[in-house]
Design an enzyme around this catalytic site. Structure first.
Site, PDB file in Angstrom:
ATOM      1  CD  GLU A  73       4.440   5.422   3.873  1.00  0.00           C
ATOM      2  OE1 GLU A  73       5.362   4.664   3.517  1.00  0.00           O
ATOM      3  OE2 GLU A  73       3.243   5.199   3.593  1.00  0.00           O
ATOM      4  CE  LYS A  98       3.602   2.476   1.180  1.00  0.00           C
ATOM      5  NZ  LYS A  98       2.487   3.231   1.735  1.00  0.00           N
ATOM      6  CG  HIS A 157       6.464   7.420  -0.091  1.00  0.00           C
ATOM      7  ND1 HIS A 157       5.776   7.417   1.103  1.00  0.00           N
ATOM      8  CD2 HIS A 157       5.708   6.716  -0.970  1.00  0.00           C
ATOM      9  CE1 HIS A 157       4.650   6.718   0.945  1.00  0.00           C
ATOM     10  NE2 HIS A 157       4.587   6.286  -0.299  1.00  0.00           N
ATOM     11  CD  GLU A 173       2.248   7.477  -3.399  1.00  0.00           C
ATOM     12  OE1 GLU A 173       1.991   6.366  -3.858  1.00  0.00           O
ATOM     13  OE2 GLU A 173       2.959   7.664  -2.396  1.00  0.00           O
ATOM     14  CG  ASN A 214       6.621   2.135  -1.828  1.00  0.00           C
ATOM     15  OD1 ASN A 214       7.563   1.515  -1.326  1.00  0.00           O
ATOM     16  ND2 ASN A 214       6.187   3.290  -1.347  1.00  0.00           N
ATOM     17  N   GLY A 234      -2.888   3.929   2.404  1.00  0.00           N
ATOM     18  CA  GLY A 234      -3.090   2.910   3.430  1.00  0.00           C
ATOM     19  C   GLY A 234      -4.390   3.063   4.194  1.00  0.00           C
ATOM     20  CB  SER A 264      -6.386   3.091  -1.105  1.00  0.00           C
ATOM     21  OG  SER A 264      -6.019   3.361   0.242  1.00  0.00           O
TER      22      SER A 264
HETATM   23  P1  13P Z   1      -1.208   2.020  -0.347  1.00  0.00           P
HETATM   24  O1  13P Z   1      -1.399   1.458  -1.736  1.00  0.00           O
HETATM   25  O2  13P Z   1      -0.952   0.967   0.686  1.00  0.00           O
HETATM   26  O3  13P Z   1      -2.305   2.979   0.008  1.00  0.00           O
HETATM   27  O4  13P Z   1       0.147   2.888  -0.408  1.00  0.00           O
HETATM   28  C1  13P Z   1       0.301   3.823  -1.391  1.00  0.00           C
HETATM   29  C2  13P Z   1       1.707   4.308  -1.396  1.00  0.00           C
HETATM   30  O5  13P Z   1       2.146   4.974  -0.489  1.00  0.00           O
HETATM   31  C3  13P Z   1       2.566   3.904  -2.522  1.00  0.00           C
HETATM   32  O6  13P Z   1       3.774   4.604  -2.502  1.00  0.00           O
END
Ligand code: 13P
Length: 250
Positions: free
Chosen positions: A98, A12, A96, A168, A10, A174, A214
């Site tokens: 976010e 982002k 997601h 997640e 992903n 992150g 992560s």
């Molecule tokens: P990270 O791997 O940067 O923690 O992000 C995870 C994520 O949100 C994947 O959709």
């Protein structure tokens, strides 16, 4: 039953089309011949064309990070399921955290998007997960059950055939914090139960549940060697061809 694992990137809001092209030029040869796992890259909308072009003729599949549920119309800045399939996407990430946190996504809008994605023949990756306060309050289980039940409402097992789920935990995204493999396996088992009650036992047995939060080359093997963990949804560590390759080859 053995389920083929999915390693999904992903991206982002990272990478211009030129940066996406450079990534693919490096990554495609690194991943060549890797068939043990399914590899999916979900770039920003504007990079889909270049990623799809570079992935064509390889085992790498392309996904988007969202879609809108209407077919077409006066919905400025939105993207439909048909636009995604037309651009070469097989996959789409939905719900997601976010999107939920910053853009008003709710269990109900995830459900509307999921229905449309299934209808269009896309393979949705539906994201669920608790925030830190929910874990600390001991309500992780209720949160996951609610998110799953509402996302799945009104959808048949046949329609949801291509769906995968990504667990997640929001506190692990992150942050460098990861759920322990045991914590993840526990959450995955619960999600599988929810899928069994919505779609039946046979469906639940073949459902792939990914872990995200992560995931890095250093912890990929510990997580992915769990039988309950059917793949990874990778953010930060998917942005560089070498670190993403290490995860793919966990
Ligand atoms: P990270 O791997 O940067 O923690 O992000 C995870 C994520 O949100 C994947 O959709």
């Amino acid at each position: 039953m053995s389920r083929k694992k999915i390693i999904a990137a992903n991206w982002k809001m990272y990478k211009t089309p030129e940066q996406a092209r450079q990534f693919m030029e490096e990554f495609v040869p690194l991943a060549a011949g890797h068939t043990r796992d399914e590899i999916v890259i979900c770039p920003p909308f504007v990079d889909i064309a270049v990623v799809a072009e570079k992935a064509s003729g390889t085992a790498i599949e392309v996904g988007a990070q969202n879609l809108y549920w209407e077919k077409e119309g006066a919905f400025t800045a939105e993207i439909s399921a048909e636009m995604l399939t037309g651009a070469g996407c097989k996959w789409v990430i939905l719900g997601h955290s976010e999107r939920r946190q910053y853009f008003g996504e709710t269990d109900d809008t995830v459900n509307r998007r999921l229905k449309v994605a299934c209808e269009a023949g896309l393979a949705p990756i539906v994201c669920v997960g608790e925030v830190k306060e929910e874990r600390e309050a001991g309500i992780t289980e209720d949160v996951l059950r609610r998110q799953c039940a509402r996302a799945f409402a009104g959808i048949s097992a046949r329609k949801a055939a291509k769906m995968a789920i990504a667990y997640e935990p929001v506190w692990a995204i992150g942050t460098g914090l990861t759920a322990t493999p045991e914590m993840a396996a526990q959450a995955h088992a619960l999600i599988r139960q929810e899928a069994a009650s919505a779609f039946g036992d046979d469906y639940a047995k073949q459902l792939r549940i990914l872990y995200g939060g992560s995931v890095k080359p250093e912890n990929a093997r510990d997580l992915l060697s769990q039988t309950e963990i059917d793949g990874a949804l990778v953010g930060g560590a998917s942005l560089k061809p070498d670190s993403f390759t290490k995860i793919v080859k966990w």
